[in-house]
Scaffold this motif. Structure first.
Motif, short mmCIF file in Angstrom:
data_model
loop_
_atom_site.label_atom_id
_atom_site.label_comp_id
_atom_site.label_asym_id
_atom_site.label_seq_id
_atom_site.Cartn_x
_atom_site.Cartn_y
_atom_site.Cartn_z
N GLN A 155 -1.12 5.09 7.84
CA GLN A 155 -1.55 6.21 7.00
C GLN A 155 -1.53 7.52 7.78
OE1 GLN A 155 -2.60 6.12 3.68
NE2 GLN A 155 -2.98 8.32 3.72
N GLY A 156 -0.81 8.51 7.28
CA GLY A 156 -0.83 9.84 7.89
C GLY A 156 0.08 10.00 9.10
N VAL A 157 0.89 8.98 9.42
CA VAL A 157 1.81 9.09 10.56
C VAL A 157 3.23 8.75 10.10
CG1 VAL A 157 2.37 8.29 12.90
CG2 VAL A 157 -0.02 8.35 12.15
N CYS A 158 4.18 9.65 10.36
CA CYS A 158 5.56 9.45 9.94
C CYS A 158 6.19 8.24 10.64
CB CYS A 158 6.38 10.71 10.23
SG CYS A 158 8.14 10.53 9.86
N ASP A 159 6.80 7.34 9.87
CA ASP A 159 7.46 6.15 10.43
C ASP A 159 8.60 6.51 11.37
OD1 ASP A 159 5.88 4.61 8.82
OD2 ASP A 159 7.44 4.17 7.34
N ILE A 160 9.29 7.60 11.06
CA ILE A 160 10.52 7.93 11.77
C ILE A 160 10.22 8.66 13.08
CG2 ILE A 160 12.76 9.14 11.63
CD1 ILE A 160 12.48 6.85 9.59
N CYS A 161 9.38 9.71 13.01
CA CYS A 161 9.22 10.57 14.19
C CYS A 161 7.80 10.60 14.74
CB CYS A 161 9.70 11.99 13.87
SG CYS A 161 8.54 12.90 12.85
N GLY A 162 6.87 9.95 14.04
CA GLY A 162 5.49 9.98 14.51
C GLY A 162 4.74 11.26 14.17
N GLY A 163 5.39 12.14 13.39
CA GLY A 163 4.76 13.40 12.99
C GLY A 163 3.52 13.15 12.15
N ILE A 164 2.60 14.11 12.17
CA ILE A 164 1.36 13.93 11.41
C ILE A 164 1.13 15.05 10.40
CG2 ILE A 164 0.12 12.50 13.11
CD1 ILE A 164 -1.21 15.18 14.05
N LYS A 165 2.13 15.96 10.28
CA LYS A 165 1.99 17.04 9.29
C LYS A 165 2.95 16.79 8.13
CE LYS A 165 0.25 20.83 12.09
NZ LYS A 165 0.64 22.03 12.85
N PHE A 166 2.42 16.86 6.93
CA PHE A 166 3.22 16.61 5.74
C PHE A 166 3.09 17.77 4.77
CE2 PHE A 166 2.08 12.60 7.62
CZ PHE A 166 3.27 11.88 7.58
N SER A 167 4.12 17.96 3.96
CA SER A 167 4.02 19.03 2.96
C SER A 167 4.43 18.50 1.59
CB SER A 167 4.91 20.21 3.34
OG SER A 167 6.26 19.84 3.22
N LYS A 168 3.92 19.16 0.57
CA LYS A 168 4.21 18.81 -0.83
C LYS A 168 4.92 19.99 -1.45
CE LYS A 168 1.41 16.22 -4.06
NZ LYS A 168 1.61 14.80 -3.78
N ARG A 169 5.91 19.72 -2.32
CA ARG A 169 6.58 20.84 -2.98
C ARG A 169 5.74 21.38 -4.12
NH1 ARG A 169 12.95 19.78 -3.97
NH2 ARG A 169 12.50 21.25 -5.64
#
Ligand SMILES: [Zn+2]
Length: 224
Positions: A155-169
């Protein structure tokens, strides 16, 4: 995988917004070491970098129109000559008209390439609306996720790059989604019929998990 022309894997992926075609394109890219050419992203890049093509594009895009066919073909043509496309490519967002499909075939023929398959991902409208409303994107690598259909493993961690910031359109509302679906149908359906007629179309049921849909695509590509 049997490659028709022995020069790599050359695919087009199509489907309405929210069918998960970008995600599946990413799966294919990693699996076969091919490049993922999202023409929407490529156009935004050209404009951002203010290239010659970008300058010509700016006026068309600002007017809410589509990029002219010659520019699109030119942009795709030079992009697929780059080293990361030597194993092949997956085109996403192009062609959108029969004219563009024909121009694409001509341009590829000049390079001795022919398309191996055109993948159409089909998902019921109601599922698409639900998916898009719950969709968010990794701000680091651009991978897209969904509350309901494609959550990150942690939860909250990108599978691909490990990033933790997400945005919604912000423009993802029921009304804009329905408008985009209609626009997709009006413009793109004829190209799907065109590819079906020449035997390239692989229609894929896109209702299911990312892995399930990837498996269906894999099976369809292996059936020659
Ligand atoms: Zn990421």
């Amino acid at each position: 995988m049997s490659f028709v022309n022995g020069k790599g894997l050359h695919l087009v992926i199509t489907g309405a917004p929210g069918t998960g075609k970008g995600t599946q394109a990413g799966v294919l890219k990693r699996k076969y070491g091919i490049c993922h050419l999202s023409t929407g992203e490529m156009l935004r890049e050209e404009v951002k970098k203010a290239t010659k093509i970008g300058e010509q594009l700016k006026d068309h895009l600002a007017a809410g129109g589509f990029a002219p066919d010659e520019l699109m073909i030119q942009m795709v043509s030079s992009r697929i000559d780059e080293p990361d496309c030597q194993n092949g490519f997956i085109l996403d967002g192009f062609p959108r008209t029969i004219k563009q499909a024909e121009e694409l075939s001509k341009m590829l023929a000049q390079k001795g390439i022919s398309l191996n398959a055109v993948i159409e991902i089909i998902v019921p409208d109601q599922v698409i609306v639900d998916r898009i409303l719950g969709r968010y994107t990794c701000m680091t690598c651009g991978e897209s996720y969904s509350d309901k259909y494609h959550k990150p493993k942690v939860q909250g961690v990108c599978d691909i790059c490990g990033g933790i910031k997400f945005s919604k359109r912000l423009d993802d509302t029921k009304e804009t989604i329905e408008r985009r679906l209609k626009k997709y149908r009006d413009f793109t359906y004829p190209t799907i019929a065109y590819y079906e007629k020449i035997g390239l179309l692989k229609a894929i049921n896109g209702n299911g998990s990312v892995n399930e849909v990837a498996e269906r695509i894999n099976n369809a590509l292996n059936m020659k």
